[in-house]
Design a protein around this motif. Sequence first.
Motif, PDB file in Angstrom:
ATOM      1  N   CYS A   1       0.843  -1.192   0.000  1.00  0.00           N
ATOM      2  CA  CYS A   1       0.000   0.000   0.000  1.00  0.00           C
ATOM      3  C   CYS A   1       0.885   1.251   0.000  1.00  0.00           C
ATOM      4  CB  CYS A   1      -0.911  -0.049   1.240  1.00  0.00           C
ATOM      5  SG  CYS A   1      -1.789   1.479   1.583  1.00  0.00           S
ATOM      6  N   GLY A   2       0.992   1.898  -1.150  1.00  0.00           N
ATOM      7  CA  GLY A   2       1.819   3.093  -1.264  1.00  0.00           C
ATOM      8  C   GLY A   2       1.465   4.180  -0.260  1.00  0.00           C
ATOM      9  N   PRO A   3       0.178   4.548  -0.140  1.00  0.00           N
ATOM     10  CA  PRO A   3      -0.182   5.573   0.839  1.00  0.00           C
ATOM     11  C   PRO A   3       0.180   5.171   2.273  1.00  0.00           C
ATOM     12  CG  PRO A   3      -1.959   5.291  -0.741  1.00  0.00           C
ATOM     13  CD  PRO A   3      -0.969   4.188  -0.997  1.00  0.00           C
ATOM     14  N   CYS A   4       0.090   3.877   2.579  1.00  0.00           N
ATOM     15  CA  CYS A   4       0.467   3.407   3.924  1.00  0.00           C
ATOM     16  C   CYS A   4       1.940   3.692   4.180  1.00  0.00           C
ATOM     17  CB  CYS A   4       0.252   1.894   4.057  1.00  0.00           C
ATOM     18  SG  CYS A   4      -1.423   1.303   3.813  1.00  0.00           S
ATOM     19  N   MET A   5       2.759   3.356   3.214  1.00  0.00           N
ATOM     20  CA  MET A   5       4.196   3.503   3.394  1.00  0.00           C
ATOM     21  C   MET A   5       4.608   4.978   3.401  1.00  0.00           C
ATOM     22  SD  MET A   5       4.769   0.481   4.044  1.00  0.00           S
ATOM     23  CE  MET A   5       6.451   0.828   4.512  1.00  0.00           C
ATOM     24  N   ARG A   6       3.870   5.826   2.682  1.00  0.00           N
ATOM     25  CA  ARG A   6       4.172   7.266   2.711  1.00  0.00           C
ATOM     26  C   ARG A   6       3.852   7.866   4.078  1.00  0.00           C
ATOM     27  NH1 ARG A   6       2.445   6.737  -2.599  1.00  0.00           N
ATOM     28  NH2 ARG A   6       0.298   7.407  -2.184  1.00  0.00           N
ATOM     29  N   MET A   7       2.992   7.228   4.849  1.00  0.00           N
ATOM     30  CA  MET A   7       2.646   7.722   6.183  1.00  0.00           C
ATOM     31  C   MET A   7       3.683   7.363   7.241  1.00  0.00           C
ATOM     32  SD  MET A   7      -1.479   7.102   6.362  1.00  0.00           S
ATOM     33  CE  MET A   7      -1.297   6.699   8.069  1.00  0.00           C
ATOM     34  N   VAL A   8       4.539   6.376   6.973  1.00  0.00           N
ATOM     35  CA  VAL A   8       5.484   5.891   7.977  1.00  0.00           C
ATOM     36  C   VAL A   8       6.378   6.995   8.542  1.00  0.00           C
ATOM     37  CG1 VAL A   8       7.430   4.322   8.407  1.00  0.00           C
ATOM     38  CG2 VAL A   8       5.385   3.492   7.212  1.00  0.00           C
ATOM     39  N   PRO A   9       6.959   7.870   7.740  1.00  0.00           N
ATOM     40  CA  PRO A   9       7.783   8.939   8.345  1.00  0.00           C
ATOM     41  C   PRO A   9       6.994   9.802   9.333  1.00  0.00           C
ATOM     42  CG  PRO A   9       8.239   8.779   5.995  1.00  0.00           C
ATOM     43  CD  PRO A   9       7.045   7.897   6.273  1.00  0.00           C
ATOM     44  N   HIS A  10       5.762  10.124   8.997  1.00  0.00           N
ATOM     45  CA  HIS A  10       4.927  10.903   9.911  1.00  0.00           C
ATOM     46  C   HIS A  10       4.647  10.121  11.188  1.00  0.00           C
ATOM     47  CE1 HIS A  10       1.080  12.389  11.552  1.00  0.00           C
ATOM     48  NE2 HIS A  10       1.692  13.542  11.382  1.00  0.00           N
ATOM     49  N   GLU A  11       4.342   8.839  11.051  1.00  0.00           N
ATOM     50  CA  GLU A  11       4.086   7.993  12.224  1.00  0.00           C
ATOM     51  C   GLU A  11       5.322   7.913  13.117  1.00  0.00           C
ATOM     52  OE1 GLU A  11       0.810   5.195   9.934  1.00  0.00           O
ATOM     53  OE2 GLU A  11       2.864   4.505  10.127  1.00  0.00           O
ATOM     54  N   LYS A  12       6.491   7.812  12.504  1.00  0.00           N
ATOM     55  CA  LYS A  12       7.731   7.760  13.284  1.00  0.00           C
ATOM     56  C   LYS A  12       7.909   9.037  14.099  1.00  0.00           C
ATOM     57  CE  LYS A  12      11.448   6.046  11.237  1.00  0.00           C
ATOM     58  NZ  LYS A  12      12.447   5.651  10.220  1.00  0.00           N
ATOM     59  N   LYS A  13       7.658  10.174  13.471  1.00  0.00           N
ATOM     60  CA  LYS A  13       7.788  11.460  14.172  1.00  0.00           C
ATOM     61  C   LYS A  13       6.764  11.565  15.298  1.00  0.00           C
ATOM     62  CE  LYS A  13       9.620  13.999  10.231  1.00  0.00           C
ATOM     63  NZ  LYS A  13       9.291  14.938   9.153  1.00  0.00           N
ATOM     64  N   LEU A  14       5.551  11.112  15.041  1.00  0.00           N
ATOM     65  CA  LEU A  14       4.504  11.169  16.051  1.00  0.00           C
ATOM     66  C   LEU A  14       4.850  10.293  17.249  1.00  0.00           C
ATOM     67  CD1 LEU A  14       1.709  12.233  16.842  1.00  0.00           C
ATOM     68  CD2 LEU A  14       0.721  10.274  15.616  1.00  0.00           C
ATOM     69  N   VAL A  15       5.302   9.076  16.991  1.00  0.00           N
ATOM     70  CA  VAL A  15       5.686   8.167  18.077  1.00  0.00           C
ATOM     71  C   VAL A  15       6.825   8.768  18.898  1.00  0.00           C
ATOM     72  CG1 VAL A  15       6.751   5.919  18.565  1.00  0.00           C
ATOM     73  CG2 VAL A  15       4.816   6.067  16.992  1.00  0.00           C
ATOM     74  N   GLU A  16       7.800   9.343  18.229  1.00  0.00           N
ATOM     75  CA  GLU A  16       8.936   9.962  18.925  1.00  0.00           C
ATOM     76  C   GLU A  16       8.467  11.152  19.768  1.00  0.00           C
ATOM     77  OE1 GLU A  16      12.604  10.468  20.414  1.00  0.00           O
ATOM     78  OE2 GLU A  16      11.982   8.783  19.157  1.00  0.00           O
ATOM     79  N   ARG A  17       7.622  11.989  19.192  1.00  0.00           N
ATOM     80  CA  ARG A  17       7.122  13.171  19.895  1.00  0.00           C
ATOM     81  C   ARG A  17       6.265  12.809  21.106  1.00  0.00           C
ATOM     82  NH1 ARG A  17       2.854  16.643  19.344  1.00  0.00           N
ATOM     83  NH2 ARG A  17       1.913  15.598  17.565  1.00  0.00           N
ATOM     84  N   MET A  18       5.610  11.665  21.040  1.00  0.00           N
ATOM     85  CA  MET A  18       4.714  11.248  22.123  1.00  0.00           C
ATOM     86  C   MET A  18       5.390  10.358  23.171  1.00  0.00           C
ATOM     87  SD  MET A  18       1.702  12.509  21.942  1.00  0.00           S
ATOM     88  CE  MET A  18       1.639  13.998  20.997  1.00  0.00           C
ATOM     89  N   LYS A  19       6.679  10.135  23.011  1.00  0.00           N
ATOM     90  CA  LYS A  19       7.405   9.300  23.982  1.00  0.00           C
ATOM     91  C   LYS A  19       7.183   9.812  25.396  1.00  0.00           C
ATOM     92  CE  LYS A  19      11.278   6.885  22.219  1.00  0.00           C
ATOM     93  NZ  LYS A  19      12.601   6.897  21.718  1.00  0.00           N
ATOM     94  N   GLY A  20       6.850   8.894  26.310  1.00  0.00           N
ATOM     95  CA  GLY A  20       6.644   9.244  27.699  1.00  0.00           C
ATOM     96  C   GLY A  20       5.269   9.817  27.998  1.00  0.00           C
ATOM     97  N   LYS A  21       4.430   9.914  26.990  1.00  0.00           N
ATOM     98  CA  LYS A  21       3.086  10.445  27.171  1.00  0.00           C
ATOM     99  C   LYS A  21       2.075   9.306  27.057  1.00  0.00           C
ATOM    100  CE  LYS A  21       4.375  14.924  25.351  1.00  0.00           C
ATOM    101  NZ  LYS A  21       3.712  16.187  25.420  1.00  0.00           N
ATOM    102  N   PRO A  22       0.841   9.537  27.481  1.00  0.00           N
ATOM    103  CA  PRO A  22      -0.175   8.480  27.400  1.00  0.00           C
ATOM    104  C   PRO A  22      -0.695   8.303  25.972  1.00  0.00           C
ATOM    105  CG  PRO A  22      -1.125  10.452  28.377  1.00  0.00           C
ATOM    106  CD  PRO A  22       0.346  10.718  28.183  1.00  0.00           C
ATOM    107  N   PHE A  23       0.159   7.723  25.140  1.00  0.00           N
ATOM    108  CA  PHE A  23      -0.146   7.535  23.712  1.00  0.00           C
ATOM    109  C   PHE A  23       0.466   6.224  23.256  1.00  0.00           C
ATOM    110  CE2 PHE A  23       1.377   7.705  19.337  1.00  0.00           C
ATOM    111  CZ  PHE A  23       0.207   8.001  18.649  1.00  0.00           C
ATOM    112  N   ALA A  24      -0.224   5.537  22.371  1.00  0.00           N
ATOM    113  CA  ALA A  24       0.333   4.332  21.752  1.00  0.00           C
ATOM    114  C   ALA A  24      -0.140   4.256  20.309  1.00  0.00           C
ATOM    115  CB  ALA A  24      -0.114   3.085  22.502  1.00  0.00           C
TER     116      ALA A  24
END
Length: 115
Positions: free
Chosen positions: A9-32
């Motif tokens: 899924c091309g659109p899925c894979m294009r979202m991965v960089p954004h997801e990586k940034k979001l996960v990093e930004r939410m580290k230590g917060k109530p997010f998964a």
Amino acid sequence: MVVFWAAWCGPCMRMVPHEKKLVERMKGKPFALVGINGDEKREKAKETVQKNEMTWPSFWDAAERPDGPITKCWNVQGWPMIYVLDAEGVIRYAGHSDEKLDALVDELVGKLEKK
């Protein structure tokens, strides 16, 4: 946040960089972030996770690709499919784009942090 994705899924894979940034930004917060993968072969999913350094858990759900049991349960109609749930498990967003996700995630996490 639950993201249904696949390497095909091309659109899925294009979202991965954004997801990586979001996960990093939410580290230590109530997010998964939890991924649900729809690749036909489990090895392809593992390879894609490693290659793209996807650090969040991702479950392989391609028993009947693209409609595995998890996909069927969540009534996924297209890929990618993103669900954002609040702390009570209520779906606050269901869609195919990551455009407004940051604001919604920030709002929901902010509410939890104030408690």
